[in-house]
Design an enzyme around this catalytic site. Structure first.
Site, PDB file in Angstrom:
ATOM      1  N   ASN A 102       0.992  -1.102  -0.352  1.00 40.05           N
ATOM      2  CA  ASN A 102      -0.430  -0.341  -0.060  1.00 40.05           C
ATOM      3  C   ASN A 102       1.126   1.196  -0.368  1.00 40.05           C
ATOM      4  O   ASN A 102       1.391   0.943   0.686  1.00 40.05           O
ATOM      5  CB  ASN A 102      -0.959   0.283   1.006  1.00 40.05           C
ATOM      6  CG  ASN A 102      -2.130   0.745   1.107  1.00 40.05           C
ATOM      7  OD1 ASN A 102      -2.588   1.862   0.372  1.00 40.05           O
ATOM      8  ND2 ASN A 102      -2.259   1.609   2.004  1.00 40.05           N
ATOM      9  N   HIS A 104       1.005   5.105   0.978  1.00 44.66           N
ATOM     10  CA  HIS A 104       0.757   6.462   2.178  1.00 44.66           C
ATOM     11  C   HIS A 104       0.766   7.254   1.789  1.00 44.66           C
ATOM     12  O   HIS A 104       2.068   7.877   2.519  1.00 44.66           O
ATOM     13  CB  HIS A 104      -0.177   5.609   3.718  1.00 44.66           C
ATOM     14  CG  HIS A 104      -0.648   5.937   4.657  1.00 44.66           C
ATOM     15  ND1 HIS A 104      -1.941   6.160   4.622  1.00 44.66           N
ATOM     16  CD2 HIS A 104      -0.166   6.965   5.536  1.00 44.66           C
ATOM     17  CE1 HIS A 104      -2.270   7.475   5.333  1.00 44.66           C
ATOM     18  NE2 HIS A 104      -1.166   7.883   5.972  1.00 44.66           N
TER      19      HIS A 104
HETATM   20  C1  GRF Z   1      -2.561   9.348  -3.146  1.00 40.37           C
HETATM   21  O1  GRF Z   1      -2.214   9.748  -2.102  1.00 40.37           O
HETATM   22  C2  GRF Z   1      -2.019   7.885  -2.214  1.00 40.37           C
HETATM   23  O2  GRF Z   1      -0.847   7.739  -1.795  1.00 40.37           O
HETATM   24  C3  GRF Z   1      -3.483   7.277  -1.183  1.00 40.37           C
HETATM   25  O3  GRF Z   1      -4.017   8.235  -2.455  1.00 40.37           O
HETATM   26  C4  GRF Z   1      -4.212   8.980  -3.603  1.00 40.37           C
HETATM   27  C5  GRF Z   1      -4.050   7.926  -4.672  1.00 40.37           C
HETATM   28  O4  GRF Z   1      -4.176   8.922  -5.721  1.00 40.37           O
HETATM   29  N1  GRF Z   1      -3.756   6.019  -0.320  1.00 40.37           N
HETATM   30  P1  GRF Z   1      -4.314   8.318  -6.823  1.00 40.37           P
HETATM   31  O5  GRF Z   1      -5.444   7.656  -7.795  1.00 40.37           O
HETATM   32  O6  GRF Z   1      -3.196   7.801  -7.001  1.00 40.37           O
HETATM   33  O7  GRF Z   1      -3.682  10.198  -7.722  1.00 40.37           O
END
Ligand code: GRF
Length: 189
Positions: A102, A104
């Site tokens: 994942n 974050h």
């Molecule tokens: C990212 O900031 C990620 O860390 C979080 O959700 C966001 C996803 O952005 N878990 P995207 O859909 O990849 O533009």
């Protein structure tokens, strides 16, 4: 050939970076994009790349264990959560132990846990007056944002930065490091 399934709920800018990164590789492929939202931008993007797509609902994901069979059908080796907001059920964590990553948008263990996603994270970081933030790539277990940390990258926060500015800096770090971290992780296996 290592096969990746990307799970995403939103626009999928990280998913796009990952797909682009592995596009010409013969040893790694993004084989499937899974979303819990039928209208998620990430599905349109996957379609452009001619990548198989799957839309899931809560009943399938939480009340059955069919997801394992679906992923086996695509011979998925690694699950990558790129902005996927649902908690991964324990049957899936068990089936893919050590093989779910994942990302974050903060420096875990700070600013993680249930409800800490998207702008909620960056607003909390701003409200606390932090001088830096960053991103974390970690293994997934049954709890939000608690698995072993694989990689972190940091960015400074200027006093005048708003939560939106922090979000931009962190997203840039994600785009720079997520795919290469996945690549390294697969090489270590
Ligand atoms: C990212 O900031 C990620 O860390 C979080 O959700 C966001 C996803 O952005 N878990 P995207 O859909 O990849 O533009």
């Amino acid at each position: 050939m290592k096969k990746i399934a990307i799970f995403a709920s939103g626009t999928g800018s990280n998913a796009r970076k990952i797909i682009e990164y592995f596009a010409d590789r013969e040893d790694v492929s993004v084989s499937l994009v899974v979303s819990n939202k039928a209208k998620a931008g990430v599905l349109d993007m996957a379609k452009e790349w001619d990548i198989d797509r799957m839309v899931i609902n809560r009943a399938l994901f939480y009340e059955t264990e069919d997801m394992v069979a679906h992923l086996k059908q695509w011979e998925i080796d690694l699950i990558v959560l790129a902005g996927f907001l649902w908690l991964i059920p324990s049957y899936l964590v068990t089936s893919y132990a050590g093989r779910i990553l994942n990302i974050h948008p903060a420096l875990l263990p700070a600013y993680g846990g249930k409800g800490m996603y998207g702008m909620h994270v960056h607003r909390a970081v701003k409200a606390a007056g932090e001088r830096e933030s960053g991103m974390t790539i970690h293994l997934v277990n049954e709890h939000y944002d608690e698995g072993d940390i694989i990689f972190q990258a940091r960015c400074p926060i200027a006093p005048e930065d708003e939560a939106e500015d922090i979000a931009k800096k962190v997203l840039a770090l994600e785009h720079r490091h997520f795919a290469s971290t996945i690549d390294q992780f697969l090489r270590q296996e």
